[in-house]
Design an enzyme around this catalytic site. Sequence first.
Site, mmCIF file in Angstrom:
data_model
loop_
_atom_site.group_PDB
_atom_site.id
_atom_site.type_symbol
_atom_site.label_atom_id
_atom_site.label_comp_id
_atom_site.label_asym_id
_atom_site.label_seq_id
_atom_site.Cartn_x
_atom_site.Cartn_y
_atom_site.Cartn_z
ATOM 1 N N LEU A 110 0.826 -1.199 0.000
ATOM 2 C CA LEU A 110 0.000 0.000 0.000
ATOM 3 C C LEU A 110 0.865 1.254 0.000
ATOM 4 O O LEU A 110 1.992 1.257 0.526
ATOM 5 C CB LEU A 110 -0.873 0.041 1.260
ATOM 6 N N CYS A 111 0.304 2.329 -0.570
ATOM 7 C CA CYS A 111 0.884 3.667 -0.426
ATOM 8 C C CYS A 111 2.295 3.706 -1.020
ATOM 9 O O CYS A 111 2.490 3.419 -2.186
ATOM 10 C CB CYS A 111 0.848 4.055 1.055
ATOM 11 N N ILE A 112 3.304 4.028 -0.216
ATOM 12 C CA ILE A 112 4.673 4.116 -0.715
ATOM 13 C C ILE A 112 5.384 2.764 -0.705
ATOM 14 O O ILE A 112 6.453 2.610 -1.291
ATOM 15 C CB ILE A 112 5.486 5.161 0.093
#
Length: 219
Positions: free
Chosen positions: A136-138
């Site tokens: 997820l995300c970075i």
Amino acid sequence: MTKQVAVVLAGCGVFDGSEIYETTLTLLRLDQLGIGYRCFAPDIEQHHVVNHLTQEAVEGESRNVLQESARLARGDIQPMTELKADEFDAVIVPGGFGVAKNLSDFASAGDGMQVLEALKDALSGFREEEKPIGLLCIAPVLVPRLLGEGVAVTVGHDPSVSGAISAMGGLHRSCTVDDIVVDLEHRVVTTPAYMLATRISEAATGIFKLVDRIDEMMG
């Protein structure tokens, strides 16, 4: 609960650990689907401690990543060295800057980054056994170093992070906050989450889609 998913944490808090909402939404969706989970984190010192009120680093303070992650897991967590792929059907890594500071040195090294050896060791089994891996995300920035070149992932459309992924041999795909990118060949699912989200409900839509797809891929 017959299916089991490992969740890898990097501390507690968006600026120096795992993003709390992303982690909670992941665990919520797993539980809603009747999927068991266990949390893991490296037993190491944090890169630094950030005052989340001011977003400034706190001088002279140190914290342990495993102990901080235990806050998110309500104490039910194990050291990353105990994560064995043969005990799980999939693994998910939430985002937060702890990914770029504690699980790797991406925050300082960019596309020259190295990934924590304990994380490489833990995830190598999932790759070899072709078990689904969600990020997820970075966290997708880790993929070229963790899983090799040529894996399609997304961080949304951040030019600096997507550029680093490409420079390391990864394949970046632009994606909206409420969607996912699936690399079926490599069994990797990613979503932008708070790389793009402005509200918790926006993050939830993409995260739930990711967990749902991981569930499907586990069979």
